[in-house]
Design an enzyme around this catalytic site. Structure first.
Site, PDB file in Angstrom:
ATOM      1  N   SER A   1       0.740  -1.187   0.216  1.00  9.14           N
ATOM      2  CA  SER A   1       0.007  -0.099   0.035  1.00  9.14           C
ATOM      3  C   SER A   1       0.897   1.163   0.201  1.00  9.14           C
ATOM      4  O   SER A   1       0.376   2.268  -0.268  1.00  9.14           O
ATOM      5  CB  SER A   1      -0.771  -0.221   1.412  1.00  9.14           C
ATOM      6  OG  SER A   1      -1.693  -1.208   1.361  1.00  9.14           O
TER       7      SER A   1
ATOM      8  N   HIS B   1      -2.343  -3.249  -6.716  1.00 11.90           N
ATOM      9  CA  HIS B   1      -3.064  -2.863  -5.380  1.00 11.90           C
ATOM     10  C   HIS B   1      -4.452  -2.977  -5.273  1.00 11.90           C
ATOM     11  O   HIS B   1      -4.931  -2.453  -5.829  1.00 11.90           O
ATOM     12  CB  HIS B   1      -2.627  -1.361  -5.021  1.00 11.90           C
ATOM     13  CG  HIS B   1      -3.019  -0.916  -3.700  1.00 11.90           C
ATOM     14  ND1 HIS B   1      -3.599   0.285  -3.296  1.00 11.90           N
ATOM     15  CD2 HIS B   1      -2.684  -1.589  -2.629  1.00 11.90           C
ATOM     16  CE1 HIS B   1      -3.783   0.203  -2.100  1.00 11.90           C
ATOM     17  NE2 HIS B   1      -3.177  -0.877  -1.529  1.00 11.90           N
TER      18      HIS B   1
ATOM     19  N   ASN C   1      -4.864   5.640  -1.011  1.00 14.49           N
ATOM     20  CA  ASN C   1      -4.136   5.708   0.507  1.00 14.49           C
ATOM     21  C   ASN C   1      -3.562   7.045   0.725  1.00 14.49           C
ATOM     22  O   ASN C   1      -3.574   7.698   1.823  1.00 14.49           O
ATOM     23  CB  ASN C   1      -3.042   4.438   0.690  1.00 14.49           C
ATOM     24  CG  ASN C   1      -3.956   3.308   0.856  1.00 14.49           C
ATOM     25  OD1 ASN C   1      -5.134   3.289   0.905  1.00 14.49           O
ATOM     26  ND2 ASN C   1      -3.287   2.372   0.905  1.00 14.49           N
TER      27      ASN C   1
HETATM   28  N1  LIG Z   1      -5.434  -4.199   5.063  1.00 11.78           N
HETATM   29  C1  LIG Z   1      -5.796  -3.690   4.068  1.00 11.78           C
HETATM   30  O1  LIG Z   1      -6.788  -2.778   3.984  1.00 11.78           O
HETATM   31  C2  LIG Z   1      -4.802  -3.584   2.593  1.00 11.78           C
HETATM   32  C3  LIG Z   1      -5.487  -3.209   1.714  1.00 11.78           C
HETATM   33  C4  LIG Z   1      -4.597  -2.978   0.290  1.00 11.78           C
HETATM   34  C5  LIG Z   1      -3.422  -3.407   0.362  1.00 11.78           C
HETATM   35  N2  LIG Z   1      -2.848  -4.056   1.843  1.00 11.78           N
HETATM   36  C6  LIG Z   1      -1.470  -4.386   1.823  1.00 11.78           C
HETATM   37  O2  LIG Z   1      -1.450  -5.796   1.498  1.00 11.78           O
HETATM   38  C7  LIG Z   1      -0.361  -6.353   2.078  1.00 11.78           C
HETATM   39  C8  LIG Z   1      -0.768  -7.393   3.330  1.00 11.78           C
HETATM   40  O3  LIG Z   1      -1.357  -6.839   4.227  1.00 11.78           O
HETATM   41  P1  LIG Z   1      -2.810  -7.703   5.233  1.00 11.78           P
HETATM   42  O4  LIG Z   1      -3.545  -6.376   5.809  1.00 11.78           O
HETATM   43  O5  LIG Z   1      -3.386  -8.619   4.237  1.00 11.78           O
HETATM   44  O6  LIG Z   1      -1.666  -7.964   6.272  1.00 11.78           O
HETATM   45  P2  LIG Z   1      -2.203  -9.279   7.261  1.00 11.78           P
HETATM   46  O7  LIG Z   1      -1.191  -8.914   8.410  1.00 11.78           O
HETATM   47  O8  LIG Z   1      -3.424  -9.430   7.543  1.00 11.78           O
HETATM   48  O9  LIG Z   1      -1.738 -10.786   6.476  1.00 11.78           O
HETATM   49  C9  LIG Z   1      -0.276 -10.951   6.291  1.00 11.78           C
HETATM   50  C10 LIG Z   1      -0.149 -12.493   5.988  1.00 11.78           C
HETATM   51  O10 LIG Z   1       1.126 -12.829   5.514  1.00 11.78           O
HETATM   52  C11 LIG Z   1       1.601 -14.099   6.090  1.00 11.78           C
HETATM   53  N3  LIG Z   1       3.063 -13.887   5.921  1.00 11.78           N
HETATM   54  C12 LIG Z   1       3.954 -13.537   6.640  1.00 11.78           C
HETATM   55  N4  LIG Z   1       5.157 -13.624   6.125  1.00 11.78           N
HETATM   56  C13 LIG Z   1       5.076 -14.314   5.019  1.00 11.78           C
HETATM   57  C14 LIG Z   1       5.860 -15.333   4.519  1.00 11.78           C
HETATM   58  N5  LIG Z   1       7.348 -15.251   4.470  1.00 11.78           N
HETATM   59  N6  LIG Z   1       5.605 -16.257   3.530  1.00 11.78           N
HETATM   60  C15 LIG Z   1       4.235 -16.461   3.454  1.00 11.78           C
HETATM   61  N7  LIG Z   1       3.124 -15.642   4.006  1.00 11.78           N
HETATM   62  C16 LIG Z   1       3.613 -14.735   5.126  1.00 11.78           C
HETATM   63  C17 LIG Z   1       1.189 -13.826   7.460  1.00 11.78           C
HETATM   64  O11 LIG Z   1       1.076 -15.408   8.069  1.00 11.78           O
HETATM   65  C18 LIG Z   1      -0.386 -13.321   7.202  1.00 11.78           C
HETATM   66  O12 LIG Z   1      -1.246 -14.172   6.952  1.00 11.78           O
HETATM   67  C19 LIG Z   1       0.502  -5.417   3.067  1.00 11.78           C
HETATM   68  O13 LIG Z   1       1.264  -5.165   2.111  1.00 11.78           O
HETATM   69  C20 LIG Z   1      -0.498  -4.136   3.075  1.00 11.78           C
HETATM   70  O14 LIG Z   1       0.002  -2.937   3.067  1.00 11.78           O
HETATM   71  C21 LIG Z   1      -3.622  -4.034   2.691  1.00 11.78           C
END
Ligand SMILES: NC(=O)c1ccc[n+]([C@@H]2O[C@H](COP(=O)([O-])OP(=O)(O)OC[C@H]3O[C@@H](n4cnc5c(N)ncnc54)[C@H](O)[C@@H]3O)[C@@H](O)[C@H]2O)c1
Length: 596
Positions: free
Chosen positions: A121, A142, A192
């Protein structure tokens, strides 16, 4: 020829990853879904199953299609399972070093032609790409939360991403039924960059006890038509993720203080209050991962309890003024069964206001929303006067005269002499400090702000502004009155912009700055906010409706009161106003409305 994406990989099955898996599998694409451990994999599986089951229950997905969808997903621990996919999307936590490590590993595991994408993000896609030997095949895709629902995808190209890769990914987004905006690699991209300053500001308001979580969220939902309030959205995003995004944006985006995460966020993350995913964030949820909010110790009492809590009985209401707001407010009170005394500066003005109220009530009758008898009863409850003396026995006065402090102060001084003790005196000001008006009387404890939105008969929100001198009884009375009007009264402190304008206008101003910097177009920015965040209008559509002069005036007030450098009005906004391009009302603002 465009690439055929028949199998994609998704790394990380958290909030975003599980949703992204669903998007691909729903559209007939095989997915290899990868996590770091068996338990994490199981959590991802459960999230996917929960989401698709809900879609089936809502009739949005056939049971057979759900089963087919699940058959397309292959779950695995470790990146090695991604050796033969056509595209990988990474959705692991927002840490640059973690993402770089994963990309280096993906570069080793995946076929040379595989496209490597990140769902970051706020981090630099360019910095992530240089961890591989194929930066020209690295791109940002994204998605927005929840990925299966939100239509927007921001496609982020770096200076080295190959144009073919961009074109192939754009075609893929179309195949997924998404609308893409393609942009360069800048912190926060479009949505964002505009959203997180607003979210952080809302957390700051909450932290400062400026208003409750329910009131901050209700204000933005009801005042701006947003699908959810900022604190509920923070819970959905995940506070750990939101913290990392803000922190990165602060460091990458010119150290704008508005992106410096509010200290409360760090405390909540440390305490394990991560939002929906942990079952508790700003709100408490039925269980981890559930969208259902349950009451907790901060849940407010129902309105009946507020009434018991010292609210005074109100039967007769005075409304002073003859403009749009006064007219709407007279109608609102009369329809709700209050006896109303309208006071204007002359019987001619009273006649005009009376006509306007009649016309509006008649519209209600024509539309079948109001019975003729109820219209007549409402009109019968209003008396028309040109002298303040008729307010001697009302229980509440609502002032809606011109937005000039000297005029309002003089009026409140007169009301102080005329009205009986215990009356609640309310101003509808949208920009003046309520305390200035209150101190023009000898009874500042009885003075509140009642900030109605235009058109008052339609808009469901009223901001109840309490000054440092307002009594709890006066506040409780104002809030109880809002409830009897069928409106939600949100209580907030006496600061420029109250809740809604203070959160809304800086965001609009930021959109103008983004346009001015030529990062994107007005159309793409509007698209991004509507399709990525569910806003009913994009910022430029809204600015043209509100009026650029009005918007500039509000932004200037905010800047002057809060001295926040980031609130300085965008030069482009000032220039458009100087040029007379004020929006729809002059047929030209950010867009040309002369042909519409
Ligand atoms: N939450 C949101 O609203 C949102 C929206 C758009 C983009 N994003 C982006 O998406 C990405 C993920 O965010 P999220 O909110 O889903 O995070 P989250 O914490 O909910 O999920 C991350 C997942 O990655 C897994 N993980 C960690 N290390 C790993 C590895 N080495 N190999 C495989 N899996 C691994 C974790 O177990 C976890 O399930 C981030 O870059 C975030 O900025 C988030």
């Amino acid at each position: 020829m465009a690439r055929d994406f028949s199998t994609v990989g998704v790394v990380g099955l958290g909030t975003m990853g599980a949703g992204i898996v669903e998007v691909f599998a729903r559209n007939g694409i095989d997915v290899v879904a990868v996590e770091i451990s068996e338990p994490a994999l199981e959590r991802g599986r459960v999230t996917l199953a929960g989401s698709t089951d809900r879609a089936v229950a809502k009739g949005k997905l056939a049971a057979a299609d759900r089963d087919a969808l699940h058959e397309r997903v292959h779950f695995a621990v470790g990146l090695d399972a991604l050796h033969s996919v056509d595209l990988v999307i990474e959705a692991v936590p927002e840490h640059l070093d973690l993402k770089q490590r994963i990309f280096a590993e993906l570069d080793r595991v995946c076929r040379p032609e595989t496209i490597l994408a990140t769902n970051t993000s706020s981090l630099s896609v360019t910095e992530i790409s240089v961890a591989t030997s194929r930066p020209n095949q690295v791109i940002g895709i994204h998605f927005f939360n929840p990925a299966p629902v939100m239509k927007l995808v921001e496609v982020v190209r770096t200076v080295v991403t190959s144009p073919e890769v961009v074109a192939d990914v754009e075609a893929l987004c179309a195949r997924l039924g998404k609308v893409d905006v393609t942009i360069n690699d800048r912190a926060g991209f479009i949505a964002n960059a505009l959203l997180f300053g607003y979210l952080n500001h809302a957390v700051g308001m909450f932290e400062a006890h400026y208003a409750t979580r329910e009131d901050i969220d209700a204000a933005m939902k009801l005042g701006c038509g947003l699908p959810m309030g900022p604190l509920a959205l923070m819970d959905l995003i995940g506070l750990d993720t939101a913290y990392e995004i803000l922190d990165t944006m602060y460091r990458r985006g010119g150290r704008d203080r508005r992106h410096a995460p509010v200290p409360l966020l760090k405390q909540m993350v440390t305490a394990g209050l991560l939002g929906r995913k942990s079952g508790r964030g700003f709100y408490t949820y039925e269980r981890p991962g559930s969208p259902v909010v349950v009451p907790d110790e901060a849940t407010p009492l129902a309105t009946e309890a507020v009434v018991a809590d010292g609210a005074r009985a109100i039967t007769k209401v005075g409304v002073v003024g003859s403009g749009t707001m006064a007219t709407g407010i007279i109608e609102v009170f009369a329809k709700a069964g209050y006896e109303v005394v309208s006071v204007t500066r002359g019987m001619e003005k009273s006649a005009k206001v009376c006509e306007a109220v009649k016309t509006s009530l008649n519209k209600g009758v024509v539309r079948g929303k109001l019975a003729e008898a109820d219209r007549d009863a409402a009109l019968g409850r209003i008396s028309w006067s040109a002298t303040l003396d008729h307010l001697a026995d009302v229980d509440l006065v609502v002032e809606a005269v011109v937005e000039e402090l000297s005029v309002k102060k003089a009026l409140f001084a007169s009301l102080d002499e005329i009205c009986k003790p215990g009356v609640v005196l309310a101003t509808t000001t949208s920009s003046l400090p309520v305390i200035d008006v209150a101190m023009a009387t000898h009874r500042p404890a009885d003075v509140v702000g009642l900030h109605f939105f235009n058109p008052a008969p339609v808009m469901p929100l009223v901001e109840v502004v309490r000054t440092i001198r307002t009594s709890p009884e006066a506040t409780a009375t104002a809030r109880a009155v809002c409830a009897t009007l069928g409106k939600t009264g949100v209580v907030c402190g006496d600061r420029s912009g109250f809740i809604v304008n203070a959160l809304l206008f800086p965001y609009l101003n930021d959109a103008v700055k983004m346009l001015e910097a030529s990062y994107s177009t007005a159309d793409d920015i509007d698209h991004a906010m509507k399709l990525g965040c569910g806003y009913p209008m994009g910022p430029f559509e809204l600015l043209d409706v509100v009026g650029l002069d009005v918007s500039l005036a509000i932004q200037r007030e905010l800047y002057l009161e809060l001295r926040e450098p980031g609130f300085a009005p965008a030069p482009l906004l000032e220039h458009l106003v100087t040029a007379g391009y004020l929006g729809r009302k002059t047929r030209r603002g950010f867009r040309d409305h002369s042909h519409r």
